[in-house]
Enzyme design. Structure first.
Site, mmCIF file in Angstrom:
data_model
loop_
_atom_site.group_PDB
_atom_site.id
_atom_site.type_symbol
_atom_site.label_atom_id
_atom_site.label_comp_id
_atom_site.label_asym_id
_atom_site.label_seq_id
_atom_site.Cartn_x
_atom_site.Cartn_y
_atom_site.Cartn_z
ATOM 1 N N GLY A 71 -1.371 0.033 -3.270
ATOM 2 C CA GLY A 71 -1.256 -0.098 -4.510
ATOM 3 C C GLY A 71 -2.792 0.454 -5.369
ATOM 4 O O GLY A 71 -2.700 0.361 -6.250
ATOM 5 N N THR A 72 -3.856 -0.468 -4.184
ATOM 6 C CA THR A 72 -5.338 -0.683 -4.951
ATOM 7 C C THR A 72 -5.774 0.560 -5.016
ATOM 8 O O THR A 72 -6.371 1.335 -5.999
ATOM 9 C CB THR A 72 -6.091 -1.527 -3.804
ATOM 10 N N ASN A 152 1.249 -10.592 -11.520
ATOM 11 C CA ASN A 152 1.664 -10.806 -10.257
ATOM 12 C C ASN A 152 1.337 -12.426 -9.593
ATOM 13 O O ASN A 152 2.016 -13.109 -8.513
ATOM 14 C CB ASN A 152 0.605 -10.063 -8.778
ATOM 15 N N SER A 200 3.351 -0.270 -3.914
ATOM 16 C CA SER A 200 2.954 -0.955 -2.381
ATOM 17 C C SER A 200 3.903 -1.777 -1.788
ATOM 18 O O SER A 200 4.442 -2.498 -1.762
ATOM 19 C CB SER A 200 1.658 -2.391 -2.512
ATOM 20 N N THR A 238 -5.857 12.662 7.510
ATOM 21 C CA THR A 238 -4.159 12.064 7.605
ATOM 22 C C THR A 238 -3.757 11.294 7.941
ATOM 23 O O THR A 238 -3.270 9.553 7.433
ATOM 24 C CB THR A 238 -5.104 11.893 9.893
ATOM 25 N N CYS A 328 -4.524 -12.264 -3.281
ATOM 26 C CA CYS A 328 -5.675 -11.290 -3.214
ATOM 27 C C CYS A 328 -6.531 -12.740 -2.933
ATOM 28 O O CYS A 328 -7.821 -12.641 -2.512
ATOM 29 C CB CYS A 328 -6.167 -10.083 -3.717
HETATM 30 N N1 PLP Z 1 -0.714 -4.568 -7.508
HETATM 31 C C1 PLP Z 1 -0.836 -5.668 -7.996
HETATM 32 C C2 PLP Z 1 -0.059 -6.495 -10.096
HETATM 33 C C3 PLP Z 1 -0.812 -6.660 -6.446
HETATM 34 O O1 PLP Z 1 0.151 -7.639 -6.938
HETATM 35 C C4 PLP Z 1 -1.617 -5.944 -5.810
HETATM 36 C C5 PLP Z 1 -1.520 -6.894 -4.558
HETATM 37 O O2 PLP Z 1 -1.530 -7.790 -4.668
HETATM 38 C C6 PLP Z 1 -1.497 -4.714 -6.182
HETATM 39 C C7 PLP Z 1 -1.523 -4.276 -7.068
HETATM 40 C C8 PLP Z 1 -2.682 -4.138 -4.863
HETATM 41 O O3 PLP Z 1 -1.700 -3.683 -3.871
HETATM 42 P P1 PLP Z 1 -2.010 -3.614 -2.720
HETATM 43 O O4 PLP Z 1 -1.835 -4.477 -1.701
HETATM 44 O O5 PLP Z 1 -0.722 -2.073 -1.961
HETATM 45 O O6 PLP Z 1 -3.674 -3.091 -2.645
#
Ligand code: PLP
Length: 378
Positions: A71-72, A152, A200, A238, A328
């Site tokens: 997701g990031t 989140n 993600s 890759t 996070c």
């Molecule tokens: N966006 C939201 C709302 C999230 O909750 C998270 C992870 O906690 C992310 C982005 C980041 O995703 P990833 O862990 O796949 O980088």
């Protein structure tokens, strides 16, 4: 000791079917998908059938899904590439976004001189759409709106359709961080008025380090990562074939048991909410009190007291895995930027419980027993 996992917004355990498919893939397919020989072609086919499956389940077309490291990266790609390739000069967003959006926006402000505007929020954290209209009325040129689908930490959801319709009305791009809603909300991206979303896999019982970006067809973005022609020239490197396959299997399993999952998660959340409130009438809940709420997240504020100090750690000692805020930042008791923005003067403690259909009413009963032991009722 009994351990109960109530932290599914941080990450989810992989489903057995995902582990089986990935193990089989790792045993049988080692080819590089860019190789033109037999082994390369097999690997390439596996990626393309996974892409087709993911696209179908989200109502997108195959050419709109690009696998990323998660997701990031997907959110970085949407925002950074939109600024670079679409001439975006102004971004309207919210202070409650995940750090991977907030920090990217700060970077774009500092390095690319992008104008940032934060939309007004109501007391639950929902964006004020009248204000969005006003901001767009003042000028909609070279503008992108970035608002997360579900928060989140609190689980508050925006109405993607409603926000997207405003964006369409003013002809501005719309990006939504949908990391928390893939697997919880049924998407039909062909119809949805959104230009970029992110996924993600580890948030929906797939593997970590893999995800995807959806880019509406016809939007001409160039890659963020250079140095290879993978992902139809959109993401060099890759491919993580096992992760990509695992993503498709996870999403398919979730869709197969959609109604059961929804019902189970909803019942567990409703029960937990009522039991905790009965035990601690002084607690309050974050998120939306009505329908605009992800039913897998229950965020609770407990008034400050010696008993609530280090509450996440004390729950952990008793075998309850929950989070003090964003995943996070878990592992630390740092103040959450989301809770601070919603309640600037709040000195209590916020705990996030997040559920999957693997949780049960019996586990909630155990949580209540633990709470009765470590928190005096109020
Ligand atoms: N966006 C939201 C709302 C999230 O909750 C998270 C992870 O906690 C992310 C982005 C980041 O995703 P990833 O862990 O796949 O980088």
């Amino acid at each position: 000791m009994r351990r109960i996992y109530f932290d599914h917004a941080a990450t989810t355990p992989m489903l057995p079917a995902v582990i089986d498919a990935m193990s089989e893939q790792m045993r049988s397919t080692f080819g590089n998908p860019s190789s033109i020989h037999h082994f390369g072609r097999i690997a390439k086919n596996e990626i393309e059938s996974a892409r087709k499956q993911v696209a179908q389940l989200l109502g997108a077309s195959i050419g709109e899904i690009f696998f990323t490291s998660g997701g990031t990266e997907a959110n970085n790609m949407a925002l950074q590439c939109a600024v670079r390739d679409l001439g975006i000069k102004r971004i309207i967003s919210s202070p409650l976004e995940h750090h991977c959006v907030l920090h990217t926006l700060d970077h774009l402000h500092k390095v690319r001189n992008i104008e940032l505007q934060h939309i007004k929020l109501d007391e639950h954290g929902a964006p004020d759409l009248d204000e969005l209209r006003c901001l767009l009325d003042q000028g909609a040129e070279d503008t992108l709106v970035s608002l997360m689908h579900a928060n989140n930490e609190t689980g508050l959801m925006i109405d993607l359709e409603e926000v997207g319709t405003v964006c369409r009305e003013f002809d501005v791009y719309f990006h939504s961080d949908t990391v928390q809603t893939i697997g919880h909300h049924k998407f039909n991206l062909e119809e949805a008025p959104v230009d970029f979303i992110s996924g993600s896999s580890h948030k929906f019982h797939g593997p970590k380090g893999i995800g995807f970006i959806y880019i509406r067809s016809g939007i001409g973005l160039a890659p963020l990562l250079h140095g290879g022609a993978q992902e139809r020239n959109m993401r060099a490197g890759t491919e993580n074939i096992g992760g990509i396959m695992g993503t498709a299997v996870a999403l398919e399993c979730i869709h197969d048991k959609w109604e059961h999952r929804k019902k189970q998660v909803g019942e567990v959340r409703t029960y937990a909410k009522s039991q905790i409130k009965a035990l601690h009438p002084a607690c309050s809940f974050n998120g939306h009190p009505g329908q605009h709420q992800l039913n897998s997240i229950l965020s609770i504020n407990f008034p400050a007291s010696p008993a609530t100090e280090l509450l996440t750690f004390r729950l952990d000692i008793e075998g309850i895995c929950a989070s003090g805020g964003s995943a996070c930042a878990s592992g630390t008791e740092n103040a959450s930027h989301v809770i601070s923005a919603l309640m600037p003067n709040y000195d209590g403690v916020t705990i996030r419980f997040s559920f999957s259909d693997q949780n049960t009413i019996d586990e909630v009963d155990h949580l209540i027993d633990v709470f009765s032991k470590i928190l005096p009722s109020s």
